[in-house]
Design an enzyme around this catalytic site. Structure first.
Site, mmCIF file in Angstrom:
data_model
loop_
_atom_site.group_PDB
_atom_site.id
_atom_site.type_symbol
_atom_site.label_atom_id
_atom_site.label_comp_id
_atom_site.label_asym_id
_atom_site.label_seq_id
_atom_site.Cartn_x
_atom_site.Cartn_y
_atom_site.Cartn_z
ATOM 1 N N LEU A 27 0.812 -1.193 0.225
ATOM 2 C CA LEU A 27 0.056 0.062 0.022
ATOM 3 C C LEU A 27 0.947 1.102 -0.100
ATOM 4 O O LEU A 27 0.536 2.307 -0.823
ATOM 5 C CB LEU A 27 -0.947 -0.080 1.208
ATOM 6 C CG LEU A 27 -1.748 1.322 1.560
ATOM 7 C CD1 LEU A 27 -2.820 1.490 0.112
ATOM 8 C CD2 LEU A 27 -2.531 1.258 2.720
ATOM 9 N N ALA A 75 3.515 -1.986 9.030
ATOM 10 C CA ALA A 75 2.947 -2.818 9.923
ATOM 11 C C ALA A 75 3.766 -4.255 9.950
ATOM 12 O O ALA A 75 4.324 -4.492 9.064
ATOM 13 C CB ALA A 75 1.291 -3.191 9.801
ATOM 14 N N TYR A 111 -2.252 -10.994 15.540
ATOM 15 C CA TYR A 111 -2.434 -9.795 14.682
ATOM 16 C C TYR A 111 -3.335 -8.948 14.734
ATOM 17 O O TYR A 111 -3.499 -7.674 14.761
ATOM 18 C CB TYR A 111 -2.366 -10.408 13.246
ATOM 19 C CG TYR A 111 -2.523 -9.265 11.977
ATOM 20 C CD1 TYR A 111 -1.383 -8.402 11.602
ATOM 21 C CD2 TYR A 111 -3.677 -9.299 11.286
ATOM 22 C CE1 TYR A 111 -1.722 -7.356 10.769
ATOM 23 C CE2 TYR A 111 -3.676 -8.450 10.292
ATOM 24 C CZ TYR A 111 -2.999 -7.249 9.845
ATOM 25 O OH TYR A 111 -2.994 -6.520 8.952
ATOM 26 N N LYS A 117 -3.223 -4.911 15.736
ATOM 27 C CA LYS A 117 -3.793 -3.692 15.072
ATOM 28 C C LYS A 117 -4.792 -3.085 15.856
ATOM 29 O O LYS A 117 -5.017 -1.886 15.937
ATOM 30 C CB LYS A 117 -4.289 -4.331 13.715
ATOM 31 C CG LYS A 117 -3.541 -4.892 12.887
ATOM 32 C CD LYS A 117 -2.372 -3.806 12.277
ATOM 33 C CE LYS A 117 -3.059 -3.016 11.289
ATOM 34 N NZ LYS A 117 -1.950 -1.937 10.744
HETATM 35 N N1 LIG Z 1 -2.182 -7.372 3.335
HETATM 36 C C1 LIG Z 1 -3.404 -7.323 3.742
HETATM 37 O O1 LIG Z 1 -3.937 -8.179 3.038
HETATM 38 C C2 LIG Z 1 -3.998 -6.474 4.749
HETATM 39 C C3 LIG Z 1 -5.307 -6.584 5.042
HETATM 40 C C4 LIG Z 1 -5.896 -5.698 6.012
HETATM 41 C C5 LIG Z 1 -5.354 -4.703 6.466
HETATM 42 N N2 LIG Z 1 -3.955 -4.526 5.983
HETATM 43 C C6 LIG Z 1 -3.035 -3.553 6.683
HETATM 44 O O2 LIG Z 1 -2.792 -2.345 5.617
HETATM 45 C C7 LIG Z 1 -1.546 -1.800 5.778
HETATM 46 C C8 LIG Z 1 -0.454 -2.203 4.576
HETATM 47 O O3 LIG Z 1 -0.414 -3.569 4.146
HETATM 48 P P1 LIG Z 1 0.489 -3.791 3.130
HETATM 49 O O4 LIG Z 1 -0.082 -5.124 2.615
HETATM 50 O O5 LIG Z 1 0.927 -3.060 2.370
HETATM 51 O O6 LIG Z 1 1.659 -4.517 4.023
HETATM 52 P P2 LIG Z 1 3.146 -4.766 3.707
HETATM 53 O O7 LIG Z 1 3.293 -4.944 2.330
HETATM 54 O O8 LIG Z 1 3.451 -6.201 4.391
HETATM 55 O O9 LIG Z 1 4.017 -3.686 4.032
HETATM 56 C C9 LIG Z 1 4.273 -3.298 5.553
HETATM 57 C C10 LIG Z 1 5.634 -2.440 5.457
HETATM 58 O O10 LIG Z 1 5.798 -1.991 6.591
HETATM 59 C C11 LIG Z 1 7.020 -2.356 7.080
HETATM 60 N N3 LIG Z 1 7.622 -2.532 8.363
HETATM 61 C C12 LIG Z 1 7.445 -3.477 9.210
HETATM 62 N N4 LIG Z 1 8.096 -3.193 10.434
HETATM 63 C C13 LIG Z 1 8.760 -1.957 10.390
HETATM 64 C C14 LIG Z 1 9.370 -1.193 11.046
HETATM 65 N N5 LIG Z 1 9.548 -1.681 12.452
HETATM 66 N N6 LIG Z 1 9.558 0.015 10.920
HETATM 67 C C15 LIG Z 1 9.232 0.592 9.653
HETATM 68 N N7 LIG Z 1 8.665 -0.205 8.751
HETATM 69 C C16 LIG Z 1 8.284 -1.412 9.093
HETATM 70 C C17 LIG Z 1 7.678 -3.576 6.246
HETATM 71 O O11 LIG Z 1 9.034 -3.238 5.905
HETATM 72 P P3 LIG Z 1 9.901 -4.512 5.198
HETATM 73 O O12 LIG Z 1 9.578 -4.668 3.793
HETATM 74 O O13 LIG Z 1 11.336 -4.233 5.584
HETATM 75 O O14 LIG Z 1 9.538 -5.565 6.281
HETATM 76 C C18 LIG Z 1 6.789 -3.339 5.098
HETATM 77 O O15 LIG Z 1 7.474 -2.416 3.963
HETATM 78 C C19 LIG Z 1 -0.944 -2.354 7.004
HETATM 79 O O16 LIG Z 1 -1.439 -1.499 8.139
HETATM 80 C C20 LIG Z 1 -1.843 -3.745 7.154
HETATM 81 O O17 LIG Z 1 -1.942 -4.019 8.718
HETATM 82 C C21 LIG Z 1 -3.384 -5.274 5.045
#
Ligand SMILES: NC(=O)c1ccc[n+]([C@@H]2O[C@H](COP(=O)([O-])OP(=O)(O)OC[C@H]3O[C@@H](n4cnc5c(N)ncnc54)[C@H](OP(=O)(O)O)[C@@H]3O)[C@@H](O)[C@H]2O)c1
Length: 288
Positions: free
Chosen positions: A14, A62, A127, A131
């Site tokens: 995202l 996250a 998880y 959240k």
């Molecule tokens: N994916 C889903 O299906 C889903 C569903 C519902 C809600 N969400 C929410 O939507 C949001 C975006 O999700 P997404 O799918 O884009 O997630 P994602 O692709 O897993 O990206 C999360 C990012 O957070 C970074 N991160 C983790 N720990 C960190 C830290 N300590 N400091 C700084 N950065 C950190 C990760 O870095 P690294 O690349 O270095 O690990 C990664 O780039 C999140 O809040 C998630 O909870 C996601």
């Protein structure tokens, strides 16, 4: 004068699209990956906020590994709760708007009607709990927040269900996919647009933002293969046949009541979004 927006998790699915879309819309965007900004490190957060002085924060970073969170409990809370606290407290100190991305997994999925923003939460796993802890810190520490709950996210940057299905189809003729979990797939490009619509306003609060409609993972997999013209046998299976460390909600369809009440456009149907995603990412469709 253009507003300065700080985006966390800019290497994630995202965050990547949020940075791109805000830049295209003439915001001054500072995208932060983990290397630049480790959200769990308060000194690091304070230093970046001092340097950037954002008027809006879009917090996409996250701990997102739902299964691993069950055994990695402290890290999940450290990132999703403490990391969020670090950011939201720093945002409030400079009067910035704060967008926190949350999840359908704050609900237990016992219902059979779409969940609206005013329904009680009850997460099933670590998880979801972590959240929700992040949400509670946002509501208690910020006076200018948007909590945006989304579901089943996929986009161009990073791994997701759509890419996994396409990859598996390269060397398999049949796949078993769960047919007793219903939710809504959400394309990061559409979600980024929805976030853009919100940050222009002062309509603070909790929002459910997913593409419209709903499906099971099995139905989603079939739609992916149909759209990509891939010939493969998809078999519906139950969650019990597919044991995973974390329990998942069986029904987590989100109703977008807050978007409607605040006259902000709802997102297009998930089938249209999927079609567009596959068109934009044509190179993913290898097997025909
Ligand atoms: N994916 C889903 O299906 C889903 C569903 C519902 C809600 N969400 C929410 O939507 C949001 C975006 O999700 P997404 O799918 O884009 O997630 P994602 O692709 O897993 O990206 C999360 C990012 O957070 C970074 N991160 C983790 N720990 C960190 C830290 N300590 N400091 C700084 N950065 C950190 C990760 O870095 P690294 O690349 O270095 O690990 C990664 O780039 C999140 O809040 C998630 O909870 C996601």
């Amino acid at each position: 004068m253009s507003e300065v927006v700080l985006v966390t998790g800019s290497n994630g699915q995202l965050g990547y699209d949020v940075v791109k879309l805000l830049e295209e819309n003439n915001y001054i965007v500072v995208g932060c990956n983990r290397e630049k900004l480790d959200i769990t490190n308060l000194d690091n957060v304070k230093q970046i906020f001092e340097e950037v002085n954002p008027s809006i924060i879009v917090h996409c970073a996250a701990y997102t590994n739902v299964d691993q969170a069950e055994s990695d409990v402290e890290l999940a809370y450290k990132v999703n709760a403490i990391g969020t606290r670090n950011l939201v407290a720093s945002a409030e100190a400079i009067g910035a708007k704060f967008v926190y991305i949350s999840t359908d997994y704050v609900f237990d999925g016992e219902g059979s009607e779409p969940y609206n923003e005013f329904m009680p939460t009850s997460p099933l796993g670590v998880y979801g709990h972590s959240k929700l802890a992040g949400e509670e810190l946002v509501t208690s520490l910020s006076t200018k927040y948007f909590i945006v709950r989304t579901s089943w996210v996929y986009g161009s940057n990073g791994n997701n269900f759509v890419k996994t299905m396409l990859k598996l189809s390269e060397d398999r003729n049949s796949l078993n996919v769960v047919n007793d979990q219903r939710g809504c797939p959400t394309y990061t490009f559409d979600l980024a647009e929805c976030i853009l619509n919100l940050i222009n306003t002062e309509k603070y609060g909790i929002y459910h933002a997913s593409n419209s409609g709903s499906c099971t993972w099995f139905e989603f997999a079939n739609a992916i293969f149909n759209e990509a013209n891939i010939n493969i046998q998809v078999n519906p299976v139950s969650t019990l046949e597919f044991p995973r460390p974390a329990k998942r909600p069986s029904y987590s369809v989100l109703d977008h009541m807050s978007l409607r009440l605040n006259e902000i456009p709802e997102m297009r149907p998930w089938q249209e979004a999927l079609r567009n995603f596959l068109k934009v990412n044509k190179s993913l469709e290898k097997k025909v």
